[in-house]
Design a protein around this motif. Structure first.
Motif, mmCIF file in Angstrom:
data_model
loop_
_atom_site.group_PDB
_atom_site.id
_atom_site.type_symbol
_atom_site.label_atom_id
_atom_site.label_comp_id
_atom_site.label_asym_id
_atom_site.label_seq_id
_atom_site.Cartn_x
_atom_site.Cartn_y
_atom_site.Cartn_z
ATOM 1 N N LYS A 1 35.204 48.498 38.636
ATOM 2 C CA LYS A 1 35.569 47.337 37.827
ATOM 3 C C LYS A 1 34.359 46.902 36.993
ATOM 4 N N THR A 2 34.607 46.042 36.023
ATOM 5 C CA THR A 2 33.534 45.514 35.184
ATOM 6 C C THR A 2 33.280 44.055 35.558
ATOM 7 N N VAL A 3 32.007 43.714 35.766
ATOM 8 C CA VAL A 3 31.637 42.359 36.172
ATOM 9 C C VAL A 3 30.666 41.775 35.145
ATOM 10 N N LEU A 4 31.056 40.648 34.546
ATOM 11 C CA LEU A 4 30.242 39.979 33.531
ATOM 12 C C LEU A 4 29.867 38.581 34.009
ATOM 13 N N TYR A 5 28.843 38.035 33.379
ATOM 14 C CA TYR A 5 28.414 36.671 33.699
ATOM 15 C C TYR A 5 28.459 35.841 32.430
ATOM 16 N N ASP A 6 28.964 34.616 32.538
ATOM 17 C CA ASP A 6 29.009 33.706 31.400
ATOM 18 C C ASP A 6 28.210 32.458 31.743
ATOM 19 N N ILE A 7 27.371 32.043 30.810
ATOM 20 C CA ILE A 7 26.597 30.821 31.035
ATOM 21 C C ILE A 7 26.288 30.184 29.690
ATOM 22 N N ASP A 8 26.265 28.859 29.671
ATOM 23 C CA ASP A 8 26.124 28.123 28.416
ATOM 24 C C ASP A 8 24.882 27.246 28.377
ATOM 25 N N VAL B 1 33.181 19.326 39.137
ATOM 26 C CA VAL B 1 31.816 18.801 39.204
ATOM 27 C C VAL B 1 31.242 18.688 37.795
ATOM 28 N N LEU B 2 31.514 19.712 36.966
ATOM 29 C CA LEU B 2 31.130 19.696 35.553
ATOM 30 C C LEU B 2 32.325 20.207 34.745
ATOM 31 N N PRO B 3 33.323 19.369 34.496
ATOM 32 C CA PRO B 3 34.558 19.846 33.861
ATOM 33 C C PRO B 3 34.389 20.269 32.415
ATOM 34 N N HIS B 4 33.442 19.656 31.706
ATOM 35 C CA HIS B 4 33.272 19.947 30.281
ATOM 36 C C HIS B 4 32.912 21.415 30.026
ATOM 37 N N PRO B 5 31.903 21.980 30.716
ATOM 38 C CA PRO B 5 31.593 23.396 30.482
ATOM 39 C C PRO B 5 32.746 24.329 30.846
ATOM 40 N N SER B 6 33.443 24.043 31.945
ATOM 41 C CA SER B 6 34.543 24.911 32.368
ATOM 42 C C SER B 6 35.647 24.964 31.324
ATOM 43 N N ARG B 7 35.885 23.846 30.687
ATOM 44 C CA ARG B 7 36.945 23.812 29.674
ATOM 45 C C ARG B 7 36.609 24.757 28.525
ATOM 46 N N TYR B 8 35.384 24.655 28.036
ATOM 47 C CA TYR B 8 34.989 25.512 26.920
ATOM 48 C C TYR B 8 34.845 26.977 27.322
ATOM 49 N N ARG B 9 34.225 27.226 28.468
ATOM 50 C CA ARG B 9 33.844 28.599 28.800
ATOM 51 C C ARG B 9 34.883 29.342 29.632
ATOM 52 N N VAL B 10 35.863 28.629 30.157
ATOM 53 C CA VAL B 10 36.924 29.302 30.907
ATOM 54 C C VAL B 10 38.258 29.130 30.180
ATOM 55 N N SER B 11 38.742 27.907 30.100
ATOM 56 C CA SER B 11 40.065 27.673 29.505
ATOM 57 C C SER B 11 40.135 28.131 28.053
ATOM 58 N N HIS B 12 39.133 27.756 27.264
ATOM 59 C CA HIS B 12 39.178 28.096 25.840
ATOM 60 C C HIS B 12 39.001 29.598 25.607
ATOM 61 N N GLN B 13 38.156 30.227 26.400
ATOM 62 C CA GLN B 13 37.985 31.674 26.236
ATOM 63 C C GLN B 13 39.234 32.428 26.681
ATOM 64 N N ARG B 14 39.906 31.920 27.687
ATOM 65 C CA ARG B 14 41.177 32.537 28.083
ATOM 66 C C ARG B 14 42.185 32.456 26.938
ATOM 67 N N GLU B 15 42.188 31.327 26.254
ATOM 68 C CA GLU B 15 43.097 31.150 25.121
ATOM 69 C C GLU B 15 42.735 32.108 23.989
ATOM 70 N N GLN B 16 41.455 32.296 23.763
ATOM 71 C CA GLN B 16 41.015 33.261 22.752
ATOM 72 C C GLN B 16 41.516 34.664 23.088
ATOM 73 N N LEU B 17 41.323 35.068 24.331
ATOM 74 C CA LEU B 17 41.716 36.415 24.735
ATOM 75 C C LEU B 17 43.221 36.608 24.651
ATOM 76 N N LEU B 18 43.973 35.596 25.065
ATOM 77 C CA LEU B 18 45.427 35.706 25.013
ATOM 78 C C LEU B 18 45.903 35.909 23.582
ATOM 79 N N SER B 19 45.225 35.270 22.634
ATOM 80 C CA SER B 19 45.593 35.418 21.223
ATOM 81 C C SER B 19 45.304 36.820 20.705
ATOM 82 N N TYR B 20 44.525 37.583 21.464
ATOM 83 C CA TYR B 20 44.236 38.967 21.092
ATOM 84 C C TYR B 20 44.772 39.951 22.131
ATOM 85 N N GLY B 21 45.810 39.514 22.848
ATOM 86 C CA GLY B 21 46.552 40.421 23.712
ATOM 87 C C GLY B 21 45.920 40.732 25.045
#
Length: 728
Positions: free
Chosen positions: A124-131, A59-79
């Motif tokens: 568990k820990t529950v966080l919210y992300d919004i842009d 429905v809104l692919p642009h935000p998901s790319r930055y806030r989900v896919s890209h952040q996952r890539e950031q985290l993977l780069s830090y283990g």
């Protein structure tokens, strides 16, 4: 390519008809249809650190790319490992497979509310992300596009905004893109991490390709405006007087717009120098941006716009295109004026800056190159994940994995489960990892624990602590590498569980020789032999007893006396044969024999009056209460629960001493002990109990005192101390 105006209309219609959850379900089906591989669930889940729950999807692919896919890539780069799921596909079973959950632009609905509450219950820990400031209508009420919506459309939009805010309020922290957003979010959660939108490796690669294919067009200068959504129409309208003046002044000036811009009527006189392109897939955007000379990023000075990110500047910088932006919000925070871009506070500055750039190609190129050099380092996911990774690590609950050979509650597994209860009560996220099961949860002490069926690839996430118990589970400590502290809860000398000649003897014995493992035990006897035979320093905490279950009950010895024999006759070290050899000598007119065994059935010659098979643990105390005397003849025990359980119910015990039970058994004080293999002595002890009321009373009082000293709550802190580090 979807028609975004039509899609927006469909979204609103769906919310009106089916509510937000209906929108999620339809969006999920659309996602699966268009991107089946992306939405496909794994048949065999893997434990990972973080699960991103995406509330936008296609429905809104642009935000998901930055806030989900890209952040996952950031985290993977830090283990830090992660997965993502569309919010309409969320399943409560997923709670057990992750330590941290990040809801991105998700609304509160029945499923998300249940999920968050259960996740918190599991520590568990529950966080919210919004842009964007789309979690409170006091912000969205300032958007002209929103205020212009029809009544029903507006109600649906506002309902969605409020649902975002309601879920945000249930979370324990937030992640966002800008300082303005951070301040607004702090009204809802205590801690907020600013993790700016970054460019992925793929985005950088595509931008480099576009850059390498870039062609010069010296005859013209192109202004580019790349709008994200239709809500940005007022921004370009703000700049319209300057655009009109420049288009008239510079005949070689062209204007290119990509996105959902409604072309202002005034610009139509320059139709031959204006190109209006529809919204495009992000992979095609770098090429389009690279074809312009100056990137325009105007923003009206509103509270909503001050929270916007600097995406437009970054995307242009990666293809070496200079950006002119409004001097507010994230642009003001990130662009170094006249070095990595240009900031304008009013129309006069806009006109002066654009004139200079139109007339000075070298200035454009120099500034664009400086922005490129900065962004390709400071805005690439691989280099920039530390802030988010550190926030996740700081906010996440420390987790503990407990390795079990099975889920059936035997004595040793019950002990491990009590340790699980205490660790959760101490604030740890506790997960059971079990062999020989397909279950995804188990219940103990009215607490539901997530269960991960063990296999070699079951764990890729991080555990702060992992505890093996029973020798067969130690191999998993060695297989799973991402564990900070490894423990082996030794509950017996399992080498001697097997008869001489069995290959399992050597395999079990080898588990007591491991390095990089902290040995802990519930038996002083185990502590002694680990030190003497294997030179292992072992922490000790006493075993406990649930005195709420094993409550005292008076016995009447005036009639037939009931003897209880307990143990698995298929396990040689339980030595059940000796118990039956003892009761064979008793007068069956005066004594009745019951046999309790969970696994094996009685041998043919045993001939008990009653055989109790696979009695649930919670019912075992009722068996004890119906019997007068327990006869226990185990050769090998690390602790031996049955005599203690019998004492707690007010019963009596005649026991063969061994290395484990001597920890709490005291002959003549809380039980009667007989010499190993001395059948006649054991018979004499039973007869003495049957005839001596004073002795029975003395032993009963001593047994109840011993049981009270072993209450789980009494020994709880000692057990926790086995696993707690300084500061925990």
């Amino acid at each position: 390519m979807p028609n975004w105006n039509n899609l927006t209309s469909k979204v609103i219609q769906t919310v009106e008809a089916d509510g937000i959850l209906g929108l999620g379900k339809r969006g999920g089906r659309y996602l699966k249809k268009r991107f089946g591989a992306l939405a496909k669930k794994e048949s065999e889940p893997v434990f990972k650190d973080v699960l991103f729950i995406d509330g936008c999807g296609t429905v809104l692919p642009h935000p998901s790319r930055y806030r989900v896919s890209h952040q996952r890539e950031q985290l993977l780069s830090y283990g830090i490992t992660s997965d993502q799921v569309y919010f309409a596909d969320l399943d409560l079973k997923q709670i057990g497979w992750y330590n941290v959950f990040v809801f991105f632009r998700c609304p509160l609905n029945e499923t998300t509310e249940k999920f968050v509450k259960l996740a918190k219950k599991y520590q568990k820990t529950v966080l919210y992300d919004i842009d964007d400031l789309v979690f409170d209508t006091k912000y969205t009420d300032t958007i002209p596009y929103v205020t212009a919506l029809e009544k029903k459309e507006r109600e649906a939009y506002d309902e969605n905004v409020r649902a975002y805010g309601q879920l945000l309020d249930l979370c324990q922290g937030a992640v966002t893109t800008t300082g303005e957003l951070s301040e607004a979010l702090k009204l809802h959660v205590k801690e907020v991490c600013i993790n700016r939108n970054r460019a992925s490796e793929e985005m950088m690669q595509i931008s480099e390709t576009a850059l390498n294919q870039k062609t010069e067009h010296k005859e013209v200068v192109r202004l580019g405006y790349f709008s994200g959504s239709i809500t940005h129409n007022p921004d370009i309208e703000m700049l319209l007087p300057v655009l009109l003046k420049l288009m008239r002044q510079y005949k070689n000036l062209e204007f290119v717009s990509v996105g959902e811009l409604e072309t202002p009527e005034e610009l139509k006189e320059f139709a031959d120098r204006i190109k209006i392109l529809p919204f495009v897939d992000w992979k095609n955007l770098p090429k389009l941006i690279s074809d312009v000379d100056i990137n325009l990023a105007p923003l009206e000075d509103t509270i909503f716009n001050r929270a916007k990110s600097e995406n437009k500047w970054v995307e242009a910088s990666l293809v070496q295109v200079v950006t002119v932006a409004s001097n507010l919000g994230a642009f003001a925070d990130t662009i170094e004026n006249q070095k990595t871009g240009f900031l304008c506070k009013d129309l006069k500055e806009w006109e002066e800056t654009l004139c200079a750039l139109i007339e000075q190609p070298k200035l454009r190129k120099k500034t664009a190159m400086q922005a490129y050099q900065f962004c390709k380092e400071a805005y690439l996911t691989t280099y920039t994940g530390k802030t988010l990774a550190d926030f996740i690590k700081a906010k996440r609950t420390k987790n503990v994995g407990i390795l079990l050979p099975a889920l059936n509650i035997s004595g040793g597994i019950m002990v491990a489960m009590w340790h699980a209860v205490f660790l959760r009560e101490a604030g740890f996220d506790v997960t059971i990892l079990s062999e020989n099961t397909t279950e995804t949860s188990c219940v103990f002490e009215n607490q539901n624990f997530p269960v991960i069926p063990l296999r070699e690839d079951a764990v890729s996430g991080h555990f702060d602590k992992m505890i093996a118990t029973m020798w067969v589970t130690v191999k998993w400590l060695e297989l799973f590498s991402n564990i900070d502290k490894k423990y082996y809860l030794v509950q017996n000398y399992e080498t001697d569980f097997y008869e001489k000649g069995s290959p399992y003897r050597a395999m079990a014995n080898a588990t007591y020789c491991k390095n990089q493992i902290q040995y802990v035990t519930i038996s002083k006897w185990c502590k002694e032999w680990l030190k003497e035979r294997f030179e292992k320093e072992c922490a000790y905490a006493p075993n406990g007893l649930d005195t709420r279950v094993f409550t005292p009950c008076a016995r009447d010895f005036s009639g037939k006396i009931r003897i209880l024999i307990e143990g698995d006759c298929g396990a040689w070290h339980k030595n059940v044969d000796e118990s039956f050899q003892i009761v064979e000598k008793l007068d069956r007119e005066k004594f009745e024999i019951w046999y309790l065994s969970y696994n094996s059935e009685p041998k043919e010659w045993y001939k008990p009056d009653r055989f109790l098979h696979k009695v649930p643990f919670q019912k075992v105390s009722e068996v004890y209460k119906q019997c007068h005397i327990l006869v226990k003849s185990s050769i090998l025990e690390s602790f031996s629960y049955p005599p203690l359980e019998m004492m707690a119910t007010g019963g009596l015990a005649v026991v063969r001493p061994n290395g484990g039970n001597k920890e709490y058994l005291r002959d003549g004080e809380n039980c009667l002990l007989y010499e190993p293999e001395n059948i006649s002595e054991a018979v004499e002890k039973i007869m003495e109990l049957a005839e001596n009321e004073t002795l029975r009373k003395h032993l009963t009082e001593g047994g109840l005192k011993t049981a009270r000293q072993r209450e789980w709550e009494t020994v709880k802190q000692q057990i926790l101390n086995l696993y707690l580090e300084a500061g925990e």
